[in-house]
Design a protein around this motif. Structure first.
Motif, PDB file in Angstrom:
ATOM      1  N   ALA A 223       0.822  -1.212   0.000  1.00 12.52           N
ATOM      2  CA  ALA A 223       0.000   0.000   0.000  1.00 12.52           C
ATOM      3  C   ALA A 223       0.856   1.263   0.000  1.00 12.52           C
ATOM      4  O   ALA A 223       0.629   2.191  -0.788  1.00 12.52           O
ATOM      5  CB  ALA A 223      -0.928  -0.005   1.212  1.00 12.52           C
ATOM      6  N   THR A 224       1.845   1.314   0.886  1.00  9.25           N
ATOM      7  CA  THR A 224       2.677   2.513   0.979  1.00  9.25           C
ATOM      8  C   THR A 224       3.490   2.726  -0.289  1.00  9.25           C
ATOM      9  O   THR A 224       3.662   3.858  -0.750  1.00  9.25           O
ATOM     10  CB  THR A 224       3.616   2.434   2.202  1.00  9.25           C
ATOM     11  OG1 THR A 224       4.378   1.221   2.126  1.00  9.25           O
ATOM     12  CG2 THR A 224       2.845   2.433   3.496  1.00  9.25           C
ATOM     13  N   GLN A 225       3.962   1.642  -0.873  1.00  5.87           N
ATOM     14  CA  GLN A 225       4.757   1.787  -2.089  1.00  5.87           C
ATOM     15  C   GLN A 225       3.886   2.172  -3.284  1.00  5.87           C
ATOM     16  O   GLN A 225       4.327   2.916  -4.165  1.00  5.87           O
ATOM     17  CB  GLN A 225       5.547   0.515  -2.363  1.00  5.87           C
ATOM     18  CG  GLN A 225       6.669   0.317  -1.344  1.00  5.87           C
ATOM     19  CD  GLN A 225       7.557  -0.858  -1.671  1.00  5.87           C
ATOM     20  OE1 GLN A 225       8.718  -0.697  -2.012  1.00  5.87           O
ATOM     21  NE2 GLN A 225       7.010  -2.048  -1.576  1.00  5.87           N
ATOM     22  N   ALA A 226       2.653   1.676  -3.330  1.00  5.80           N
ATOM     23  CA  ALA A 226       1.735   2.107  -4.387  1.00  5.80           C
ATOM     24  C   ALA A 226       1.521   3.616  -4.304  1.00  5.80           C
ATOM     25  O   ALA A 226       1.524   4.325  -5.310  1.00  5.80           O
ATOM     26  CB  ALA A 226       0.407   1.364  -4.271  1.00  5.80           C
ATOM     27  N   LYS A 227       1.359   4.116  -3.083  1.00  8.33           N
ATOM     28  CA  LYS A 227       1.175   5.557  -2.887  1.00  8.33           C
ATOM     29  C   LYS A 227       2.437   6.312  -3.306  1.00  8.33           C
ATOM     30  O   LYS A 227       2.368   7.357  -3.966  1.00  8.33           O
ATOM     31  CB  LYS A 227       0.853   5.834  -1.413  1.00  8.33           C
ATOM     32  CG  LYS A 227       0.200   7.173  -1.144  1.00  8.33           C
ATOM     33  CD  LYS A 227      -1.259   7.172  -1.560  1.00  8.33           C
ATOM     34  CE  LYS A 227      -2.033   8.382  -1.069  1.00  8.33           C
ATOM     35  NZ  LYS A 227      -1.608   9.646  -1.683  1.00  8.33           N
ATOM     36  N   ARG A 228       3.585   5.783  -2.942  1.00  8.20           N
ATOM     37  CA  ARG A 228       4.849   6.461  -3.245  1.00  8.20           C
ATOM     38  C   ARG A 228       5.226   6.372  -4.721  1.00  8.20           C
ATOM     39  O   ARG A 228       6.066   7.125  -5.197  1.00  8.20           O
ATOM     40  CB  ARG A 228       5.970   5.888  -2.363  1.00  8.20           C
ATOM     41  CG  ARG A 228       5.786   6.240  -0.887  1.00  8.20           C
ATOM     42  CD  ARG A 228       6.744   5.495   0.012  1.00  8.20           C
ATOM     43  NE  ARG A 228       6.438   5.768   1.417  1.00  8.20           N
ATOM     44  CZ  ARG A 228       7.319   6.210   2.314  1.00  8.20           C
ATOM     45  NH1 ARG A 228       8.563   6.442   1.962  1.00  8.20           N
ATOM     46  NH2 ARG A 228       6.951   6.419   3.564  1.00  8.20           N
ATOM     47  N   LEU A 229       4.598   5.433  -5.433  1.00  7.54           N
ATOM     48  CA  LEU A 229       4.799   5.347  -6.875  1.00  7.54           C
ATOM     49  C   LEU A 229       3.922   6.336  -7.637  1.00  7.54           C
ATOM     50  O   LEU A 229       4.075   6.492  -8.843  1.00  7.54           O
ATOM     51  CB  LEU A 229       4.517   3.929  -7.380  1.00  7.54           C
ATOM     52  CG  LEU A 229       5.584   2.869  -7.072  1.00  7.54           C
ATOM     53  CD1 LEU A 229       5.056   1.487  -7.400  1.00  7.54           C
ATOM     54  CD2 LEU A 229       6.871   3.142  -7.849  1.00  7.54           C
TER      55      LEU A 229
ATOM     56  N   ALA B   2       0.213   6.665  -6.947  1.00  2.14           N
ATOM     57  CA  ALA B   2      -1.233   6.435  -6.876  1.00  2.14           C
ATOM     58  C   ALA B   2      -1.892   7.590  -6.125  1.00  2.14           C
ATOM     59  O   ALA B   2      -1.396   8.027  -5.086  1.00  2.14           O
ATOM     60  CB  ALA B   2      -1.534   5.115  -6.182  1.00  2.14           C
ATOM     61  N   GLU B   3      -3.009   8.059  -6.657  1.00  3.36           N
ATOM     62  CA  GLU B   3      -3.689   9.181  -6.019  1.00  3.36           C
ATOM     63  C   GLU B   3      -4.394   8.754  -4.742  1.00  3.36           C
ATOM     64  O   GLU B   3      -4.421   9.484  -3.752  1.00  3.36           O
ATOM     65  CB  GLU B   3      -4.709   9.768  -6.998  1.00  3.36           C
ATOM     66  CG  GLU B   3      -5.472  10.979  -6.459  1.00  3.36           C
ATOM     67  CD  GLU B   3      -6.467  11.525  -7.459  1.00  3.36           C
ATOM     68  OE1 GLU B   3      -7.591  11.893  -7.038  1.00  3.36           O
ATOM     69  OE2 GLU B   3      -6.132  11.572  -8.648  1.00  3.36           O
ATOM     70  N   GLU B   4      -4.939   7.541  -4.776  1.00  5.51           N
ATOM     71  CA  GLU B   4      -5.719   7.065  -3.629  1.00  5.51           C
ATOM     72  C   GLU B   4      -5.437   5.586  -3.404  1.00  5.51           C
ATOM     73  O   GLU B   4      -5.509   4.782  -4.335  1.00  5.51           O
ATOM     74  CB  GLU B   4      -7.209   7.281  -3.910  1.00  5.51           C
ATOM     75  CG  GLU B   4      -8.133   6.977  -2.758  1.00  5.51           C
ATOM     76  CD  GLU B   4      -9.576   7.308  -3.108  1.00  5.51           C
ATOM     77  OE1 GLU B   4     -10.395   6.360  -3.195  1.00  5.51           O
ATOM     78  OE2 GLU B   4      -9.882   8.502  -3.310  1.00  5.51           O
ATOM     79  N   VAL B   5      -5.091   5.215  -2.171  1.00  6.46           N
ATOM     80  CA  VAL B   5      -4.850   3.814  -1.804  1.00  6.46           C
ATOM     81  C   VAL B   5      -5.694   3.484  -0.582  1.00  6.46           C
ATOM     82  O   VAL B   5      -5.664   4.221   0.415  1.00  6.46           O
ATOM     83  CB  VAL B   5      -3.361   3.546  -1.501  1.00  6.46           C
ATOM     84  CG1 VAL B   5      -3.152   2.109  -1.028  1.00  6.46           C
ATOM     85  CG2 VAL B   5      -2.499   3.823  -2.728  1.00  6.46           C
ATOM     86  N   THR B   6      -6.435   2.386  -0.665  1.00  3.80           N
ATOM     87  CA  THR B   6      -7.306   1.975   0.434  1.00  3.80           C
ATOM     88  C   THR B   6      -6.972   0.554   0.860  1.00  3.80           C
ATOM     89  O   THR B   6      -6.956  -0.369   0.031  1.00  3.80           O
ATOM     90  CB  THR B   6      -8.791   2.032   0.023  1.00  3.80           C
ATOM     91  OG1 THR B   6      -9.100   3.342  -0.455  1.00  3.80           O
ATOM     92  CG2 THR B   6      -9.687   1.694   1.201  1.00  3.80           C
TER      93      THR B   6
ATOM     94  N   CYS C 114      -2.721   6.669   3.104  1.00  5.76           N
ATOM     95  CA  CYS C 114      -3.556   5.511   2.785  1.00  5.76           C
ATOM     96  C   CYS C 114      -4.811   5.513   3.651  1.00  5.76           C
ATOM     97  O   CYS C 114      -4.762   5.817   4.843  1.00  5.76           O
ATOM     98  CB  CYS C 114      -2.777   4.209   3.013  1.00  5.76           C
ATOM     99  SG  CYS C 114      -1.319   4.020   1.972  1.00  5.76           S
ATOM    100  N   LYS C 115      -5.933   5.146   3.041  1.00 10.24           N
ATOM    101  CA  LYS C 115      -7.190   5.018   3.773  1.00 10.24           C
ATOM    102  C   LYS C 115      -7.351   3.581   4.242  1.00 10.24           C
ATOM    103  O   LYS C 115      -6.738   2.656   3.700  1.00 10.24           O
ATOM    104  CB  LYS C 115      -8.360   5.417   2.876  1.00 10.24           C
ATOM    105  CG  LYS C 115      -8.305   6.855   2.376  1.00 10.24           C
ATOM    106  CD  LYS C 115      -9.490   7.153   1.468  1.00 10.24           C
ATOM    107  CE  LYS C 115      -9.433   8.591   0.945  1.00 10.24           C
ATOM    108  NZ  LYS C 115     -10.570   8.893   0.035  1.00 10.24           N
TER     109      LYS C 115
END
Length: 461
Positions: free
Chosen positions: A285-291, A293-297, A322-323
């Motif tokens: 999740a954190t890496q998706a956000k750091r890549l 991604a606008e929104e990660v849940t 992240c949500k």
């Protein structure tokens, strides 16, 4: 904006994936922290370490400028003490047991102190161990992960010749391929592997996979004993409609891609849902956000009280934006044109379970729907059940069963780590490798000699 790569600038990636736990900048900073330690008798920090590192001793050595001695103390118990200082959930291990917690004070920064000593040793290639004369015995180790490397190092120190068979092109296992990039870099993992190999007596053959180009009967013929540190396999499937749609990813594969490719070459969705709440889920999740991604849940079918990850890890995800949706479980993945466009989740409720069991989540009949373009599954990993059954090992749903010497049901074949325990921390795998090495030495009738104390000049090292 759907799944795509190259979402950020080079500086953006560099900033997002910089070291999340920076080391002490100099000896003075490390010494100040080391001198906070009260060097407890029967120290709880040492008891809570699966590898039983003598924490008060190595911290005292730092405080007296005996950095080589400190590194020797750490590596004597945990040869992967450098990597573990970066990835261990110390908040539930050594630092969580620090007596300062009882005084409502910040615990000693044990991990940073451990990192200080071990990084210097690895960077400067300090020869802290001497290999004993060759015994003429040969042992095969399958898997160059933490369990395999730990086992190999103990055996090599005792004069056993070890050959490691590794399916990947680099050693380190989970450390190299399965940990968030902001915790430990592949470059450091390679340096750590090289440091372990520098002892001598250990060779690694890369690109060799058990059951394909390496077979147990061949190892039994060529070697005096074999250790299996093969870990676990792919992520569990969700078993719901739509799982085959484009945009559904396996967390292990997702992290593997991040570890083996440039950040700007990793595709990620604009709106991402991560299923699970373990350490792998947090990393994904954190890496998706750091890549970018606008929104990660994060979606988890139980409550925060039951989550497998630590609160510290959860806070990393929260700080990254992240949500989290508690008490929800995926029911169906919705697609549009063969691609993920949403996920329907059952709202769950926890029913009281029998004594000693976790509360069981059950659907309430209500559902929610999220609009997402990527789903990452982080729902636990499965053992290599087919491989285990093909070789007729005693096992528990694919997990190898071993005795008190870590020997499997097949004589001369030992095992340890995730393939036995189903999946724990890196430090647990290191200890499992040590335990198996002790069993192998006993099987080979090799009596380990006491380790000679490291005699060094403690000053200015």
């Amino acid at each position: 904006m759907a799944i795509s790569d190259n979402r950020l600038s080079e500086e953006g990636y560099k900033s997002n994936f910089k070291d999340i736990h920076p080391p002490f900048e100099n000896y003075t900073a490390a010494a100040v922290e080391a001198n906070r330690c009260i060097f407890c008798y029967d120290a709880p920090c040492m008891k809570s370490c699966p590898t039983s590192i003598d924490v008060p001793k190595f911290i005292k050595q730092i405080s007296t400028e005996n950095i080589k001695g400190s590194a020797h103390t750490i590596f004597s118990s945990n040869i992967m003490g450098g990597g573990c200082s970066k990835v261990c959930p110390v908040e539930k291990l050594c630092e969580g047991a620090c007596v300062y917690n009882l005084l409502e004070e910040e615990p000693i920064q044990i991990a940073r102190l451990q990192r200080y000593s071990t990084e210097k040793a690895i960077k400067e290639k300090w020869p802290l161990f001497t290999r004993k004369p060759s015994t003429g015995k040969k042992v095969a180790v399958v898997g160059a992960g933490p369990a395999g490397l730990s086992c190999a190092h103990v055996l090599a120190r005792e004069g056993v010749d070890v050959t490691i068979f590794e399916k990947e092109q680099r050693g380190g296992g989970l450390m190299t391929y399965g940990i968030a990039a902001y915790k430990v870099t592949p470059e450091f993992c390679q340096e750590e592997v090289d440091y372990i190999l520098s002892l001598g007596g250990i060779e690694i053959e890369y690109g060799r996979t058990l059951g394909e180009d390496v077979h147990l009967h061949e190892l039994e013929e060529e070697f005096d004993a074999t250790f299996l540190g093969i870990g676990v396999g792919l992520t569990r499937t969700l078993g719901i409609p739509g799982e085959e749609l484009q945009g559904v990813a396996d967390a292990i594969n997702f992290i593997y891609e991040i570890r083996t490719k440039p950040f700007n070459k990793i595709p990620v969705g604009n709106k991402v849902a991560v299923i699970g709440m373990g350490m792998t889920a947090i990393d994904a999740a954190t890496q998706a956000k750091r890549l970018g991604a606008e929104e990660v849940t994060l979606i988890y079918r139980r409550t925060q009280e039951e989550m497998p990850c630590t609160e510290k890890e959860l806070n990393i995800a929260k700080l990254d934006g992240c949500k989290i949706i508690w008490l929800a479980s995926p029911k169906e993945i919705i697609g549009l044109g063969g691609k993920v466009s949403g996920v329907v989740c059952d709202i769950m409720a926890l029913n009281p379970a029998s004594a000693g069991q976790r509360k069981l989540p059950e659907p309430t009949g209500e559902t929610i729907q999220l609009d997402v373009d990527m789903i990452i599954k982080a729902t636990g990993q499965l053992p290599f059940e087919k491989l285990v059954n093909q070789n007729e090992f005693f096992n528990n749903n694919g997990r190898l069963i071993v005795d008190d010497q870590n020997e499997t049901s097949i004589a001369s074949i030992f095992a340890g780590g995730d393939c036995v325990n189903g999946g724990k921390e890196v430090v647990d795998a290191v200890q499992a490798g040590k335990d198996a090495a002790a069993g192998i030495l006993n099987y080979l009738n090799i009596k380990p000699l006491p380790t000679e104390p490291l005699i060094i000049n403690p000053l200015k090292l």
